[in-house]
Design an enzyme around this catalytic site. Structure first.
Site, PDB file in Angstrom:
ATOM      1  N   HIS A 222       0.865  -1.195   0.000  1.00  0.00           N
ATOM      2  CA  HIS A 222       0.000   0.000   0.000  1.00  0.00           C
ATOM      3  C   HIS A 222       0.901   1.243   0.000  1.00  0.00           C
ATOM      4  O   HIS A 222       1.727   1.394  -0.889  1.00  0.00           O
ATOM      5  CB  HIS A 222      -0.934  -0.090   1.205  1.00  0.00           C
ATOM      6  CG  HIS A 222      -2.016   0.938   1.290  1.00  0.00           C
ATOM      7  ND1 HIS A 222      -2.444   1.698   0.231  1.00  0.00           N
ATOM      8  CD2 HIS A 222      -2.785   1.322   2.349  1.00  0.00           C
ATOM      9  CE1 HIS A 222      -3.417   2.515   0.620  1.00  0.00           C
ATOM     10  NE2 HIS A 222      -3.659   2.300   1.910  1.00  0.00           N
ATOM     11  N   HIS A 261      -2.399  -2.676  -9.363  1.00  0.00           N
ATOM     12  CA  HIS A 261      -3.407  -2.018  -8.521  1.00  0.00           C
ATOM     13  C   HIS A 261      -4.614  -2.942  -8.388  1.00  0.00           C
ATOM     14  O   HIS A 261      -4.976  -3.629  -9.344  1.00  0.00           O
ATOM     15  CB  HIS A 261      -3.845  -0.680  -9.138  1.00  0.00           C
ATOM     16  CG  HIS A 261      -4.488   0.234  -8.160  1.00  0.00           C
ATOM     17  ND1 HIS A 261      -5.803   0.116  -7.811  1.00  0.00           N
ATOM     18  CD2 HIS A 261      -3.974   1.248  -7.420  1.00  0.00           C
ATOM     19  CE1 HIS A 261      -6.086   1.057  -6.906  1.00  0.00           C
ATOM     20  NE2 HIS A 261      -5.003   1.740  -6.643  1.00  0.00           N
ATOM     21  N   ASP A 312       2.467   5.459  -6.918  1.00  0.00           N
ATOM     22  CA  ASP A 312       3.730   5.414  -6.165  1.00  0.00           C
ATOM     23  C   ASP A 312       4.945   5.378  -7.084  1.00  0.00           C
ATOM     24  O   ASP A 312       6.039   5.781  -6.671  1.00  0.00           O
ATOM     25  CB  ASP A 312       3.729   4.200  -5.230  1.00  0.00           C
ATOM     26  CG  ASP A 312       2.659   4.344  -4.166  1.00  0.00           C
ATOM     27  OD1 ASP A 312       1.840   3.425  -4.012  1.00  0.00           O
ATOM     28  OD2 ASP A 312       2.622   5.403  -3.511  1.00  0.00           O
TER      29      ASP A 312
HETATM   30  C1  SDX Z   1      -1.576   1.991  -3.352  1.00  0.00           C
HETATM   31  O1  SDX Z   1      -6.275   0.624  -3.154  1.00  0.00           O
HETATM   32  C2  SDX Z   1      -5.809   1.768  -3.422  1.00  0.00           C
HETATM   33  O2  SDX Z   1      -6.506   2.642  -3.941  1.00  0.00           O
HETATM   34  C3  SDX Z   1      -4.351   2.003  -3.041  1.00  0.00           C
HETATM   35  C4  SDX Z   1      -3.723   3.290  -3.503  1.00  0.00           C
HETATM   36  C5  SDX Z   1      -4.339   4.492  -2.826  1.00  0.00           C
HETATM   37  O3  SDX Z   1      -4.289   5.592  -3.402  1.00  0.00           O
HETATM   38  O4  SDX Z   1      -4.792   4.350  -1.649  1.00  0.00           O
HETATM   39  O5  SDX Z   1      -3.842   3.402  -4.902  1.00  0.00           O
HETATM   40  C6  SDX Z   1      -2.243   3.315  -3.155  1.00  0.00           C
HETATM   41  O6  SDX Z   1      -1.487   1.230  -2.432  1.00  0.00           O
HETATM   42  C7  SDX Z   1      -1.102   1.618  -4.728  1.00  0.00           C
HETATM   43  C8  SDX Z   1      -0.481   0.182  -4.778  1.00  0.00           C
HETATM   44  C9  SDX Z   1       0.941   0.258  -4.237  1.00  0.00           C
HETATM   45  N1  SDX Z   1       1.505  -1.091  -4.110  1.00  0.00           N
HETATM   46  C10 SDX Z   1       2.503  -1.547  -4.901  1.00  0.00           C
HETATM   47  O7  SDX Z   1       3.000  -0.901  -5.831  1.00  0.00           O
HETATM   48  C11 SDX Z   1       3.008  -2.929  -4.532  1.00  0.00           C
HETATM   49  C12 SDX Z   1       3.169  -3.808  -5.776  1.00  0.00           C
HETATM   50  N2  SDX Z   1       1.825  -4.117  -6.294  1.00  0.00           N
HETATM   51  C13 SDX Z   1       1.301  -5.441  -6.017  1.00  0.00           C
HETATM   52  O8  SDX Z   1       1.605  -5.927  -4.751  1.00  0.00           O
HETATM   53  C14 SDX Z   1      -0.170  -5.545  -6.429  1.00  0.00           C
HETATM   54  O9  SDX Z   1      -0.285  -4.999  -7.675  1.00  0.00           O
HETATM   55  C15 SDX Z   1      -1.241  -4.947  -5.532  1.00  0.00           C
HETATM   56  C16 SDX Z   1      -1.167  -5.470  -4.158  1.00  0.00           C
HETATM   57  C17 SDX Z   1      -1.139  -3.458  -5.508  1.00  0.00           C
HETATM   58  C18 SDX Z   1      -2.588  -5.316  -6.126  1.00  0.00           C
HETATM   59  O10 SDX Z   1      -2.629  -6.655  -6.144  1.00  0.00           O
HETATM   60  P1  SDX Z   1      -3.971  -7.469  -6.522  1.00  0.00           P
HETATM   61  O11 SDX Z   1      -4.994  -6.692  -7.207  1.00  0.00           O
HETATM   62  O12 SDX Z   1      -4.395  -8.167  -5.304  1.00  0.00           O
HETATM   63  O13 SDX Z   1      -3.451  -8.395  -7.618  1.00  0.00           O
HETATM   64  P2  SDX Z   1      -2.650  -9.686  -7.304  1.00  0.00           P
HETATM   65  O14 SDX Z   1      -1.630  -9.417  -6.224  1.00  0.00           O
HETATM   66  O15 SDX Z   1      -3.643 -10.765  -7.092  1.00  0.00           O
HETATM   67  O16 SDX Z   1      -1.860  -9.857  -8.656  1.00  0.00           O
HETATM   68  C19 SDX Z   1      -2.473 -10.509  -9.752  1.00  0.00           C
HETATM   69  C20 SDX Z   1      -1.296 -11.122 -10.490  1.00  0.00           C
HETATM   70  C21 SDX Z   1      -0.434 -12.003  -9.580  1.00  0.00           C
HETATM   71  O17 SDX Z   1       0.182 -12.951 -10.395  1.00  0.00           O
HETATM   72  P3  SDX Z   1      -0.256 -14.504 -10.221  1.00  0.00           P
HETATM   73  O18 SDX Z   1       0.024 -14.865  -8.758  1.00  0.00           O
HETATM   74  O19 SDX Z   1      -1.749 -14.531 -10.549  1.00  0.00           O
HETATM   75  O20 SDX Z   1       0.600 -15.232 -11.197  1.00  0.00           O
HETATM   76  O21 SDX Z   1      -0.420 -10.072 -10.942  1.00  0.00           O
HETATM   77  C22 SDX Z   1       0.838 -10.212 -10.298  1.00  0.00           C
HETATM   78  C23 SDX Z   1       0.619 -11.075  -9.072  1.00  0.00           C
HETATM   79  O22 SDX Z   1       1.827 -11.741  -8.715  1.00  0.00           O
HETATM   80  N3  SDX Z   1       1.263  -8.884  -9.879  1.00  0.00           N
HETATM   81  C24 SDX Z   1       2.526  -8.502  -9.800  1.00  0.00           C
HETATM   82  C25 SDX Z   1       2.485  -7.173  -9.374  1.00  0.00           C
HETATM   83  N4  SDX Z   1       1.213  -6.795  -9.188  1.00  0.00           N
HETATM   84  C26 SDX Z   1       0.453  -7.861  -9.504  1.00  0.00           C
HETATM   85  N5  SDX Z   1       3.668  -9.169 -10.053  1.00  0.00           N
HETATM   86  C27 SDX Z   1       4.815  -8.460  -9.867  1.00  0.00           C
HETATM   87  N6  SDX Z   1       4.855  -7.174  -9.454  1.00  0.00           N
HETATM   88  C28 SDX Z   1       3.716  -6.508  -9.206  1.00  0.00           C
HETATM   89  N7  SDX Z   1       3.778  -5.238  -8.790  1.00  0.00           N
END
Ligand code: SDX
Length: 379
Positions: A222, A261, A312
């Site tokens: 986050h 996201h 971010d």
């Molecule tokens: C913020 O919610 C909000 O509005 C938040 C925010 C706000 O203004 O309040 O926008 C601020 O928190 C933005 C997000 C910041 N976080 C990051 O940058 C951390 C990296 N991102 C990931 O951890 C991920 O994208 C999430 C947690 C942000 C979202 O994850 P989801 O929607 O739960 O998706 P997921 O984790 O289920 O991913 C789906 C697939 C997975 O692959 P598989 O396991 O299905 O093979 O996509 C992959 C994930 O591994 N994936 C990533 C990735 N993001 C998703 N793989 C590598 N790097 C990534 N960043």
């Protein structure tokens, strides 16, 4: 027995209404009380946006003048909060310092348990005015520097940068900072905001809800992602290293911070606006290598995984160029998001509905203590 319809992480679950903001992944848009965030970033001060989030309307000139005068008069770091910050070890993360400082501010507020809108509005404005001094002082003490008092002749962004660096910021830098504060301010039921709403739903106080939200925002999935983006940039070093670094990182199934996201799946609506601000900083500070690394990592990761940058990603390098320590990045997010959090806290307090979801049990079947005989049977 039918299997329960579990929604892990509440993904895709709509739990309530909010009038504060609308996040629309189909149109890749974000509205604060109906206004597109891009228009607010291009035309408004962060003070005016804070007013909009709390009151639901942009302020008139007279309303803004009164609002700004109140904020500027309340910027000084309270002595007891400064002492509390000084007690927190320098080895602690700045988010832990903020969590402590806000907690003490709440414990010191005689109106802490007055949950009326009027009282919560006053608390929201105090945190809005005080957080910059908390963040700025914590960074300065870690550098062995003294506290810098606020200046009432500077706007919110100029004063924040003044208290942190002891210089009047260049207009390019102050504008980019103002844009980042507006873009970070609000984003519907994200994890930290929903945390604040859950705490508020028990009729706990605003400070408890903000402290909980700070805890949620700290995580790298986050708010902690903006700091984590900079750590990745430091790891990669230069644009030439992006490809081999990504080979290794993806082989290790690492999350690439600043990408992806839960709601936006084709790009974060805020990124183009923050990227434009970053571009002005790259020119201002003459940082072509950083720009090359940024662009190369984005294009390589998007082409390989089809996962797009979130806010971010441009924010981290922007704060780096402005001179903030990497650990200060998420505290900057707090200073901005406290406006959105408190708008939601007041909205939740008005609805007065306890948030308490269900769980499906998958532990051991019912079983009993050997030899136990209930009292009635024992007689
Ligand atoms: C913020 O919610 C909000 O509005 C938040 C925010 C706000 O203004 O309040 O926008 C601020 O928190 C933005 C997000 C910041 N976080 C990051 O940058 C951390 C990296 N991102 C990931 O951890 C991920 O994208 C999430 C947690 C942000 C979202 O994850 P989801 O929607 O739960 O998706 P997921 O984790 O289920 O991913 C789906 C697939 C997975 O692959 P598989 O396991 O299905 O093979 O996509 C992959 C994930 O591994 N994936 C990533 C990735 N993001 C998703 N793989 C590598 N790097 C990534 N960043």
């Amino acid at each position: 027995m039918t299997e329960p319809d579990i929604k892990k992480g509440l993904a895709g679950v709509t739990v309530d209404y909010t009038a504060v903001s609308k996040v629309n992944p189909e149109t890749n848009s974000l509205l604060y009380r109906g206004y597109p965030v891009q228009e607010l970033a291009a035309t408004q001060s962060f003070e005016a946006v804070a007013y909009l989030l709390w009151y639901g309307e942009l302020p008139t000139d007279a309303q803004l003048a009164a609002f700004v005068a109140e904020e500027r008069a309340d910027r000084t770091l309270d002595e007891n909060v400064k002492q509390a910050i000084d007690l927190v070890p320098l080895t602690a993360h700045p988010m832990d310092v903020l969590r402590t400082a806000v907690s003490l501010a709440g414990a010191s507020d005689p109106a802490a348990f007055d949950n009326s809108r009027e009282s919560d509005l006053a608390k929201s404005k105090r945190l809005f005015a005080k957080l910059p001094a908390m963040v700025a002082y914590d960074q300065r003490r870690r550098r062995g520097q003294e506290l810098i008092d606020p200046r009432e002749d500077l706007d919110y962004s100029q004063n924040f940068l003044w208290m942190t660096f002891g210089e009047i910021p260049d207009p390019v830098v102050a504008h980019a900072f103002n844009v980042s504060m507006i873009l970070y301010a609000e984003h519907s039921f994200n994890a930290s905001t929903f945390t604040a709403r859950v705490i508020t739903s028990t009729i706990a106080d605003l400070y408890s809800a903000v402290v909980g939200a700070i805890g949620a925002l700290k995580g790298p999935l986050h708010g902690g992602a903006n700091e984590a983006v900079m750590h990745i940039f430091d790891e990669i070093g230069s644009a030439e290293n992006v490809s081999p670094w990504l080979d290794t990182a993806l082989a290790e199934k690492r999350k690439i911070m600043g990408f992806g996201h839960r709601v936006y799946k084709h790009g974060d609506s805020r990124v183009p606006t923050m990227k434009a601000a970053l571009d002005t900083l790259v020119d201002h500070y003459d940082a072509p290598d950083l720009a090359a690394l940024y662009d190369t990592l984005e294009s390589e990761f998007v082409s390989r995984k089809g996962i797009y940058p979130n806010l971010d990603y441009p924010s981290g390098p922007s704060y780096n160029l402005m001179g903030f320590d990497t650990q200060t990045f998420t505290p900057l997010f707090v200073a901005s998001r406290v406006t959105g959090w408190t708008a939601h806290i007041m909205e939740q307090a008005a609805s007065n509905a306890l948030i308490r979801p269900l769980s499906a049990y998958n532990g051991p079947d019912e079983r009993h203590i050997p030899g136990y005989v209930p009292d009635a049977e024992a007689e």
